[in-house]
Design a protein around this motif. Structure first.
Motif, PDB file in Angstrom:
ATOM      1  N   LYS A  84       5.332  -4.632   3.279  1.00  0.00           N
ATOM      2  CA  LYS A  84       5.544  -3.360   2.586  1.00  0.00           C
ATOM      3  C   LYS A  84       4.570  -2.278   3.046  1.00  0.00           C
ATOM      4  CE  LYS A  84       7.228  -5.722  -1.484  1.00  0.00           C
ATOM      5  NZ  LYS A  84       6.963  -6.077  -2.860  1.00  0.00           N
ATOM      6  N   ALA A  85       4.099  -2.391   4.271  1.00  0.00           N
ATOM      7  CA  ALA A  85       3.186  -1.370   4.794  1.00  0.00           C
ATOM      8  C   ALA A  85       3.916  -0.034   4.814  1.00  0.00           C
ATOM      9  CB  ALA A  85       2.705  -1.750   6.192  1.00  0.00           C
ATOM     10  N   PRO A  86       3.193   1.036   4.535  1.00  0.00           N
ATOM     11  CA  PRO A  86       3.830   2.354   4.503  1.00  0.00           C
ATOM     12  C   PRO A  86       4.473   2.693   5.848  1.00  0.00           C
ATOM     13  CG  PRO A  86       1.469   2.518   4.034  1.00  0.00           C
ATOM     14  CD  PRO A  86       1.783   1.096   4.287  1.00  0.00           C
ATOM     15  N   THR A  87       5.615   3.309   5.784  1.00  0.00           N
ATOM     16  CA  THR A  87       6.298   3.699   7.006  1.00  0.00           C
ATOM     17  C   THR A  87       5.742   5.021   7.500  1.00  0.00           C
ATOM     18  OG1 THR A  87       8.032   4.777   5.722  1.00  0.00           O
ATOM     19  CG2 THR A  87       8.428   2.500   6.396  1.00  0.00           C
ATOM     20  N   GLY A  88       5.847   5.229   8.782  1.00  0.00           N
ATOM     21  CA  GLY A  88       5.406   6.485   9.363  1.00  0.00           C
ATOM     22  C   GLY A  88       3.924   6.564   9.654  1.00  0.00           C
ATOM     23  N   ILE A  89       3.194   5.493   9.386  1.00  0.00           N
ATOM     24  CA  ILE A  89       1.767   5.469   9.678  1.00  0.00           C
ATOM     25  C   ILE A  89       1.537   4.533  10.847  1.00  0.00           C
ATOM     26  CG2 ILE A  89      -0.528   4.809   8.854  1.00  0.00           C
ATOM     27  CD1 ILE A  89       0.286   5.611   6.078  1.00  0.00           C
ATOM     28  N   GLU A  90       0.983   5.092  11.913  1.00  0.00           N
ATOM     29  CA  GLU A  90       0.623   4.259  13.054  1.00  0.00           C
ATOM     30  C   GLU A  90      -0.749   3.671  12.770  1.00  0.00           C
ATOM     31  OE1 GLU A  90      -0.491   4.674  17.734  1.00  0.00           O
ATOM     32  OE2 GLU A  90       0.957   6.073  16.890  1.00  0.00           O
ATOM     33  N   ILE A  91      -0.847   2.361  12.826  1.00  0.00           N
ATOM     34  CA  ILE A  91      -2.116   1.706  12.528  1.00  0.00           C
ATOM     35  C   ILE A  91      -2.976   1.703  13.785  1.00  0.00           C
ATOM     36  CG2 ILE A  91      -3.224  -0.414  11.752  1.00  0.00           C
ATOM     37  CD1 ILE A  91      -0.706  -0.998  10.117  1.00  0.00           C
ATOM     38  N   ALA A  92      -4.122   2.364  13.682  1.00  0.00           N
ATOM     39  CA  ALA A  92      -5.072   2.474  14.785  1.00  0.00           C
ATOM     40  C   ALA A  92      -6.481   2.413  14.202  1.00  0.00           C
ATOM     41  CB  ALA A  92      -4.856   3.786  15.529  1.00  0.00           C
ATOM     42  N   GLU A  93      -7.479   2.449  15.061  1.00  0.00           N
ATOM     43  CA  GLU A  93      -8.866   2.336  14.592  1.00  0.00           C
ATOM     44  C   GLU A  93      -9.240   3.424  13.602  1.00  0.00           C
ATOM     45  OE1 GLU A  93     -12.141   1.340  17.115  1.00  0.00           O
ATOM     46  OE2 GLU A  93     -10.826   0.335  18.534  1.00  0.00           O
ATOM     47  N   ASP A  94      -8.668   4.612  13.732  1.00  0.00           N
ATOM     48  CA  ASP A  94      -9.044   5.704  12.835  1.00  0.00           C
ATOM     49  C   ASP A  94      -8.203   5.758  11.558  1.00  0.00           C
ATOM     50  OD1 ASP A  94      -6.725   6.503  14.102  1.00  0.00           O
ATOM     51  OD2 ASP A  94      -7.396   8.564  14.425  1.00  0.00           O
ATOM     52  N   THR A  95      -7.312   4.769  11.378  1.00  0.00           N
ATOM     53  CA  THR A  95      -6.494   4.721  10.177  1.00  0.00           C
ATOM     54  C   THR A  95      -7.372   4.399   8.971  1.00  0.00           C
ATOM     55  OG1 THR A  95      -4.596   3.935  11.453  1.00  0.00           O
ATOM     56  CG2 THR A  95      -4.514   3.600   9.080  1.00  0.00           C
ATOM     57  N   LYS A  96      -7.256   5.216   7.940  1.00  0.00           N
ATOM     58  CA  LYS A  96      -8.028   4.983   6.718  1.00  0.00           C
ATOM     59  C   LYS A  96      -7.379   3.853   5.928  1.00  0.00           C
ATOM     60  CE  LYS A  96      -9.908   9.534   6.413  1.00  0.00           C
ATOM     61  NZ  LYS A  96      -9.490  10.894   6.316  1.00  0.00           N
ATOM     62  N   LEU A  97      -8.204   2.922   5.476  1.00  0.00           N
ATOM     63  CA  LEU A  97      -7.682   1.781   4.728  1.00  0.00           C
ATOM     64  C   LEU A  97      -6.933   2.249   3.486  1.00  0.00           C
ATOM     65  CD1 LEU A  97     -10.768  -0.580   5.087  1.00  0.00           C
ATOM     66  CD2 LEU A  97      -8.607  -0.708   6.343  1.00  0.00           C
ATOM     67  N   GLY A  98      -7.429   3.307   2.840  1.00  0.00           N
ATOM     68  CA  GLY A  98      -6.767   3.840   1.652  1.00  0.00           C
ATOM     69  C   GLY A  98      -5.379   4.388   1.937  1.00  0.00           C
ATOM     70  N   ASP A  99      -5.168   4.906   3.150  1.00  0.00           N
ATOM     71  CA  ASP A  99      -3.862   5.446   3.518  1.00  0.00           C
ATOM     72  C   ASP A  99      -2.817   4.343   3.663  1.00  0.00           C
ATOM     73  OD1 ASP A  99      -4.985   7.951   3.548  1.00  0.00           O
ATOM     74  OD2 ASP A  99      -5.018   8.135   5.738  1.00  0.00           O
ATOM     75  N   LEU A 100      -3.270   3.128   3.847  1.00  0.00           N
ATOM     76  CA  LEU A 100      -2.346   1.999   4.003  1.00  0.00           C
ATOM     77  C   LEU A 100      -1.884   1.447   2.662  1.00  0.00           C
ATOM     78  CD1 LEU A 100      -4.158   0.149   6.904  1.00  0.00           C
ATOM     79  CD2 LEU A 100      -2.052   1.497   7.050  1.00  0.00           C
ATOM     80  N   GLY A 101      -2.524   1.892   1.591  1.00  0.00           N
ATOM     81  CA  GLY A 101      -2.154   1.402   0.270  1.00  0.00           C
ATOM     82  C   GLY A 101      -2.737   0.039  -0.047  1.00  0.00           C
ATOM     83  N   LEU A 102      -3.780  -0.345   0.685  1.00  0.00           N
ATOM     84  CA  LEU A 102      -4.420  -1.635   0.429  1.00  0.00           C
ATOM     85  C   LEU A 102      -5.328  -1.540  -0.795  1.00  0.00           C
ATOM     86  CD1 LEU A 102      -5.518  -2.506   4.060  1.00  0.00           C
ATOM     87  CD2 LEU A 102      -3.820  -3.745   2.732  1.00  0.00           C
TER      88      LEU A 102
END
Length: 84
Positions: A18-36
């Protein structure tokens, strides 16, 4: 060495697809933006520690804001173990 790909797989496992769509997971991805949740981040840290036989600095792991932060903390723990 802990990689973005390894952590991405753990994120998908924790999110149960159920990872959010439209978010490319990379080193600069904020953990909060992933909904974790903090529990899910803790589970990822525990899995990485168990897989690699290291212990992350708990205070630094709790302060990790991005995927890159988490990876850096893990790789520093691996480097410290290798030099010991």
């Amino acid at each position: 060495m802990i990689t973005v790909e390894e952590v991405t797989k753990l994120i998908h496992r924790e999110m149960r697809g159920k990872a959010p769509t439209g978010i490319e997971i990379a080193e600069d991805t904020k953990l909060g933006d992933l909904g974790l949740s903090s529990l899910q981040v803790t589970e990822i840290v525990f899995t990485l520690e168990e897989t690699h036989g290291v212990e992350f600095d708990p205070a630094r792991a709790a302060d990790a804001r991005t995927l890159g932060d988490l990876i850096a903390i893990g790789n520093e723990a691996l480097a410290a173990q290798d030099s010991a």
